[in-house]
Design a protein around this motif. Sequence first.
Motif, short mmCIF file in Angstrom:
data_model
loop_
_atom_site.label_atom_id
_atom_site.label_comp_id
_atom_site.label_asym_id
_atom_site.label_seq_id
_atom_site.Cartn_x
_atom_site.Cartn_y
_atom_site.Cartn_z
N THR A 19 0.97 -1.12 0.00
CA THR A 19 0.00 0.00 0.00
C THR A 19 0.97 1.12 0.00
O THR A 19 2.00 0.98 0.57
N THR A 20 0.56 1.96 -0.51
CA THR A 20 1.56 2.99 -0.66
C THR A 20 0.95 4.32 -0.36
O THR A 20 -0.21 4.54 -0.66
N LEU A 21 1.72 5.20 0.27
CA LEU A 21 1.20 6.51 0.65
C LEU A 21 1.93 7.54 -0.18
O LEU A 21 3.14 7.56 -0.23
N SER A 22 1.16 8.40 -0.86
CA SER A 22 1.80 9.42 -1.69
C SER A 22 0.96 10.66 -1.70
O SER A 22 -0.23 10.64 -1.42
N ALA A 23 1.59 11.77 -2.05
CA ALA A 23 0.85 13.02 -2.21
C ALA A 23 0.96 13.44 -3.64
O ALA A 23 2.04 13.45 -4.21
N CYS A 24 -0.16 13.80 -4.26
CA CYS A 24 -0.12 14.29 -5.63
C CYS A 24 0.57 15.64 -5.63
O CYS A 24 0.43 16.43 -4.72
N GLY A 25 1.28 15.92 -6.72
CA GLY A 25 1.91 17.21 -6.86
C GLY A 25 3.30 17.25 -6.27
O GLY A 25 3.88 18.31 -6.13
N GLY A 26 3.83 16.09 -5.86
CA GLY A 26 5.21 16.05 -5.41
C GLY A 26 5.35 15.91 -3.93
O GLY A 26 4.42 16.08 -3.15
N GLY A 27 6.58 15.59 -3.48
CA GLY A 27 6.83 15.33 -2.08
C GLY A 27 6.62 16.53 -1.20
O GLY A 27 6.30 16.40 -0.02
N ASP A 28 6.82 17.74 -1.71
CA ASP A 28 6.66 18.93 -0.88
C ASP A 28 5.27 19.03 -0.31
O ASP A 28 5.08 19.44 0.82
N ALA A 29 4.25 18.64 -1.12
CA ALA A 29 2.87 18.76 -0.66
C ALA A 29 2.63 17.89 0.56
O ALA A 29 1.97 18.30 1.50
N VAL A 71 -4.68 19.05 -1.71
CA VAL A 71 -5.13 17.67 -1.86
C VAL A 71 -4.01 16.70 -1.48
O VAL A 71 -2.89 16.82 -1.95
N LYS A 72 -4.35 15.77 -0.60
CA LYS A 72 -3.45 14.69 -0.22
C LYS A 72 -4.06 13.39 -0.73
O LYS A 72 -5.25 13.13 -0.54
N VAL A 73 -3.28 12.57 -1.42
CA VAL A 73 -3.77 11.31 -1.98
C VAL A 73 -3.18 10.14 -1.19
O VAL A 73 -1.96 10.01 -1.09
N LEU A 74 -4.05 9.32 -0.65
CA LEU A 74 -3.64 8.14 0.09
C LEU A 74 -3.92 6.92 -0.78
O LEU A 74 -5.06 6.47 -0.89
N LYS A 75 -2.88 6.40 -1.42
CA LYS A 75 -3.05 5.25 -2.30
C LYS A 75 -2.97 3.96 -1.47
O LYS A 75 -2.07 3.81 -0.65
N SER A 76 -3.91 3.06 -1.73
CA SER A 76 -4.09 1.93 -0.81
C SER A 76 -4.18 0.59 -1.51
O SER A 76 -5.02 -0.24 -1.21
N GLY A 77 -3.34 0.37 -2.51
CA GLY A 77 -3.34 -0.91 -3.20
C GLY A 77 -4.39 -0.96 -4.29
O GLY A 77 -4.76 0.04 -4.89
N ASP A 78 -4.91 -2.17 -4.54
CA ASP A 78 -5.92 -2.34 -5.57
C ASP A 78 -7.28 -1.92 -5.06
O ASP A 78 -7.47 -1.62 -3.87
N ALA A 79 -8.26 -1.91 -5.95
CA ALA A 79 -9.59 -1.43 -5.60
C ALA A 79 -10.21 -2.23 -4.46
O ALA A 79 -10.81 -1.66 -3.54
#
Length: 366
Positions: A19-29, A71-79
């Motif tokens: 699962t992966t945690l990421s923020a759209c728009g780059g690491g600074d966000a 906006v912070k995007v929390l990516k959590s694997g597959d659907a």
Amino acid sequence: MSTTKKLAGIALAAALGVTTLSACGGGDAEDKTAGASDAPKSKTVTLVSHDSFNVTDTVLKEFEQQSGYTVKVLKSGDAGAALNQEILTKGSPRGDVFFGVDNTLLSRALDNGIFTPYEAKGLAEVKPEYVLDKEHRVTPIDSGDICVNYDKAYFAEKKIAPPQTLDDLTKPEYKNLLVTENAATSSPGLGFLLASVGKYGEDGWKDYWSKLKANGVEVVDGWEQAYNERFSGSAGGKKAKGDRPLVVSYASSPPVEVLYGEPQPAEAPTGVSTGTCFRQIEFAGLLKGAKNEEGGKALVDFLVSKKFQEDMPLQMFVNPVTKDAALPELFTKHGVVVEKPTSVAPETIAKNREQWVKAWTALVVK
């Protein structure tokens, strides 16, 4: 649609099986907003999504500037995995909006009551056939068709017409040519199973799969293995020396093969058997208990806006659902329009999904 972007070499998981945690728009966000969602009247809005969510930085930043939200995007694997986590945290969600539940899993999400009803601004622009929840607990965002793809070069060399329908796949000339994904572990695999249910009904789909098995269908765990290892028509499959010229993938796969081809071909090397397709629709919803409900509403509005809908095809390789959104030339030139995809009502899927998958597994895999 959470597997198509692997065609582009973008890391994401094949849906329903990973699962992966990421923020759209780059690491600074992400650094700027860490912990901000816990603050009163937070200006951070969190989108929980499967791994294939993507948006152009400039489009996202325009929304942030106009709305005042980050906006912070929390990516959590597959659907499937992402939805499971939201069901487990029902009432205390990890974010404000969930994106990525599709019509194969929709009833499960609605039955668990994880969404707060909200009628998005711009919903009137969404084509009526995509609005499956009249209570507006979820809003349609994109659509895509799961279809058999074929290797054009193989069929040209063999001087065999590629299959166009589900019935064709059981014919002797296509013996040992098709690879599909496991319906128990893969979203495209499940969609292909549902295509057979929609076409042949409760009384006929098992007989159809018996014929496919007798005709040498190969079953692998997920889309990545099927498309990028076993399928002879994809760039990855060619490198892996795949020997199956038929694969269950998406109608949007040929345009992606063109976009990321090296060198870029004038024509897509793969085609779509349009009589084999099942339509997926993906939705977003305001999560019940969201810490930033107003920000969540603004984000749902953004997802159905013309700006996002027109950006989406080349970011996630799916189709817009709004009437006013235009497709990019790559799609209109190299893609196909599936006029009559198979569909199965979400409530019918909800009632029968588990038993269908168990029966399919016993028949095809074991």
